[in-house]
Design a protein around this motif. Sequence first.
Motif, short mmCIF file in Angstrom:
data_model
loop_
_atom_site.label_atom_id
_atom_site.label_comp_id
_atom_site.label_asym_id
_atom_site.label_seq_id
_atom_site.Cartn_x
_atom_site.Cartn_y
_atom_site.Cartn_z
N PHE B 112 -7.23 -11.09 -11.05
CA PHE B 112 -6.02 -10.71 -11.76
C PHE B 112 -6.28 -9.34 -12.37
N CYS B 113 -5.28 -8.45 -12.27
CA CYS B 113 -5.44 -7.11 -12.83
C CYS B 113 -4.17 -6.71 -13.59
N THR B 114 -4.24 -5.54 -14.24
CA THR B 114 -3.08 -5.03 -14.97
C THR B 114 -2.56 -3.78 -14.27
N VAL B 115 -1.23 -3.73 -14.06
CA VAL B 115 -0.63 -2.49 -13.54
C VAL B 115 0.44 -2.01 -14.54
N ASP B 116 0.67 -0.68 -14.55
CA ASP B 116 1.71 -0.14 -15.45
C ASP B 116 3.07 -0.16 -14.76
N LYS B 117 4.06 0.46 -15.41
CA LYS B 117 5.43 0.37 -14.86
C LYS B 117 5.56 1.02 -13.49
N LYS B 118 4.70 2.00 -13.22
CA LYS B 118 4.74 2.65 -11.90
C LYS B 118 3.95 1.85 -10.85
N GLY B 119 3.31 0.77 -11.29
CA GLY B 119 2.52 -0.03 -10.35
C GLY B 119 1.09 0.45 -10.21
N LEU B 120 0.66 1.36 -11.10
CA LEU B 120 -0.72 1.86 -11.02
C LEU B 120 -1.64 0.97 -11.86
N ILE B 121 -2.84 0.75 -11.34
CA ILE B 121 -3.78 -0.15 -12.03
C ILE B 121 -4.29 0.47 -13.32
N PRO B 186 -2.55 -0.73 -6.06
CA PRO B 186 -3.25 -1.59 -5.09
C PRO B 186 -2.83 -1.22 -3.68
N TYR B 187 -3.78 -1.28 -2.74
CA TYR B 187 -3.43 -1.04 -1.34
C TYR B 187 -2.66 -2.24 -0.81
N PRO B 188 -1.77 -2.02 0.13
CA PRO B 188 -1.27 -3.19 0.86
C PRO B 188 -2.37 -3.69 1.81
N ALA B 189 -2.31 -4.96 2.16
CA ALA B 189 -3.26 -5.47 3.16
C ALA B 189 -2.92 -4.83 4.49
N LYS B 190 -3.93 -4.34 5.17
CA LYS B 190 -3.69 -3.67 6.44
C LYS B 190 -4.72 -4.20 7.44
N HIS B 191 -4.27 -4.39 8.67
CA HIS B 191 -5.17 -4.96 9.68
C HIS B 191 -6.08 -3.87 10.24
N ALA B 192 -7.38 -4.22 10.37
CA ALA B 192 -8.33 -3.29 11.00
C ALA B 192 -8.28 -3.48 12.50
N LYS B 193 -7.84 -4.65 12.94
CA LYS B 193 -7.65 -4.92 14.37
C LYS B 193 -6.23 -5.43 14.56
N GLN B 194 -5.63 -5.08 15.68
CA GLN B 194 -4.23 -5.45 15.95
C GLN B 194 -4.03 -6.97 15.80
N ILE B 195 -5.03 -7.72 16.20
CA ILE B 195 -4.93 -9.18 16.19
C ILE B 195 -4.67 -9.73 14.77
N ALA B 196 -5.04 -8.94 13.76
CA ALA B 196 -4.91 -9.40 12.37
C ALA B 196 -3.60 -8.94 11.71
N LYS B 197 -2.71 -8.32 12.48
CA LYS B 197 -1.48 -7.78 11.88
C LYS B 197 -0.63 -8.91 11.26
N HIS B 198 -0.53 -10.01 12.00
CA HIS B 198 0.21 -11.17 11.52
C HIS B 198 -0.33 -11.65 10.17
N THR B 199 -1.66 -11.71 10.05
CA THR B 199 -2.28 -12.16 8.79
C THR B 199 -1.99 -11.15 7.66
N ALA B 200 -2.04 -9.86 7.99
CA ALA B 200 -1.74 -8.83 6.99
C ALA B 200 -0.33 -9.02 6.44
N ASP B 201 0.61 -9.30 7.34
CA ASP B 201 1.99 -9.52 6.91
C ASP B 201 2.09 -10.70 5.94
N ILE B 202 1.38 -11.77 6.28
CA ILE B 202 1.40 -12.96 5.42
C ILE B 202 0.81 -12.64 4.04
#
Lengths: 401, 401
Positions: B112-121, B186-202
């Motif tokens: 769990f972390c804290t972000v400000d109104k702009k979404g910055l940690i 925070p970064y969005p989850a991003k797939h390092a391999k194409q096969i993981a794109k579905h998991t990144a979306d979830i």
Amino acid sequence: MFPLEEIKKISQASPSKIVMLVIDGLGGLPDTKTGKTELETAHTPYLDELAKKGICGLIDPVSPGITPGSGPGHLALFGYDPLRFTIGRGVLEALGIGFELKKNDVAARGNFCTVDKKGLITDRRAGRITTDKCIELCTLLARIKLPEVDSFVLPVKEHRFAFVLRGSKLHAELNDTDPQKTGAAPYPAKHAKQIAKHTADIVNNFIKQASGILARHHPANMILLRGFSKLPDIPSMSDIYKLTPAAIAGYPMYKGLAKLVGMEILSAEGGIQEEIRVLTDCYNKHDFFYVHVKHADSAGEDGDFDRKVKVIEQVDSALPKLLNLKPDVIIITGDHSTPTTLKGHSWHPVPLLLYSQYCRADNAQAFSESACLSGGLGRIPATDIMPLAMANALKLTKFGA
Amino acid sequence: MFPLEEIKKISQASPSKIVMLVIDGLGGLPDTKTGKTELETAHTPYLDELAKKGICGLIDPVSPGITPGSGPGHLALFGYDPLRFTIGRGVLEALGIGFELKKNDVAARGNFCTVDKKGLITDRRAGRITTDKCIELCTLLARIKLPEVDSFVLPVKEHRFAFVLRGSKLHAELNDTDPQKTGAAPYPAKHAKQIAKHTADIVNNFIKQASGILARHHPANMILLRGFSKLPDIPSMSDIYKLTPAAIAGYPMYKGLAKLVGMEILSAEGGIQEEIRVLTDCYNKHDFFYVHVKHADSAGEDGDFDRKVKVIEQVDSALPKLLNLKPDVIIITGDHSTPTTLKGHSWHPVPLLLYSQYCRADNAQAFSESACLSGGLGRIPATDIMPLAMANALKLTKFGA
């Protein structure tokens, strides 16, 4: 060895300082009368005191039984697998005379040799011409013009010179032109890979012109080239270890090796006392210092037992000034053994002393081959030294959760 | 190390029994006043007696200079190369709280972390909220619905939780969403391999919903996920060694690690005395027992020298009951050192004691860092222990004809 790629992930910058003192050719063999090696014969109260406080061991620079050249010996000390990172003979020759090789230069080691009227080699070393003669001939060959590339012909010693090509699209995948025997003609340069054909043509052009120029300089009337190579692609110590490393050395070869791994070069040509003075002056600017002591090896190569003993004693006398700086980690070792009885590099493991506040001191009561044999570090590959130094400087985080 | 694939070919089942007693964080550093480590300070008559009858040495869990996490430390003890078999941070977090990961689950470590109104940690640890608050928030996040997959949000401690996705077609090749610094989003989850794109979306769907739910729970108004991983593909100890191995441990992490390599888990939460009781009860059912003593490490991490000494003395007191069972092979060691002076895991080699009828006893007169230094086993990688244990139990046939 623990892979560099993994070390890179767990290393972290910190203010702690590491000094690695390399006494070239440190290890020796016992004198037949006294039964003591050079290091054991030397009076070394400060080294012995540090051995008591620190932890000792023996290193194999490359592998048991393998005698290392200066290149592999040093790469291993800096943490690079000497079997993975190899330095070509041509590159080492150029580094050894302080020539500043650039990334795409192709370097070779050259010999002046003698050929007969049929072009067959009669003496691979041209009767070991004087270094003065070598300089004269190199000056003549330096005038050779080649299309699109620059060439450098640099005297080394006696019949030996370094040959460097600089330009674009140069490749080092060429065979030696030296057939390594008399009675045969020099080989033409031939490409081992198609990509190097252009370079082979340039080298053969150079050899043809050189042969013409040298015709009237019998016995040095031809050249042989071997060890065509480029600078190896080595990740820097700052990249792997997050260090700002500096080298304090007097001889070109060692400055060149240190530069290969990204150290800043701090020249000190006056021996260990001057080296420690340079170390003191620059102590705030770096967090890793490689200090190179050449003359123990030279004395070993000359077979001069007493001189090697004296060099070691000089290092011992200089030690208090080093200790005054209070480095967090001190490493004292050599890049290989050079026993005076063998008059050359040898395969014998090299004494290693590591001191830090966290070193878990052993029972070694002196810095010597025999004391190191039962030291707490055991007998380890030289490539383990850097991880140990980094750990003792608290510059490595955990591996795995 | 000798390859597992080869061990598998020469191992054979037999009635002989091996007990591996792992004193977590066993190795230490000397107290500055007495010059003795925790183990050397402890009064350990039974361990010392066993050291006299057995053979001692020192192990490097991973490699000289490398400080191991609990995962690599234990894998090495069980004979698995910790560089070849790596355990992701997410998997270890889930194992640590006793969550039963399935083969295709994807696990991550959450903050769990804290972000400000702009979404910055502004705080990566949300001011280290209480564990109670963590439990409350995990309960809220557990209500999030995702298409086609189940998600688990499991409180660990303070701001930390474990996140697990269960479903088909899940892949763990995702970057961390934790930028490891404040002032960044925070970064969005991003797939390092194409096969993981579905998991990144979830994962991104989950994060979006979590962000909405947490908005009114400042300072814990956002989450960070890292170390996405699946259970590693590890051959079981029964497959490699033909053993029926059991783990006797109190803490979830160690039960989880033992389960990874196919041990049956026998819980014992009451310390070494209860562990030996469980060992005695189940002694006929297995031929290999891993017994884990946690509190030496905890005391080391707390910097409590005397408490670590006491834990070691408790182990010593419990030893006679273990010896009464007359195991064919007894191994006593640790998964790493935890010197109280360093208050954490360290790189120092760990004392090792092996007893069997066939061990070729050495001259070690006590079980201590210094006695082990000159022990008959020398200084070896931890991965050599299992082959030695198997050999001493006469469970290995010849290699080669």
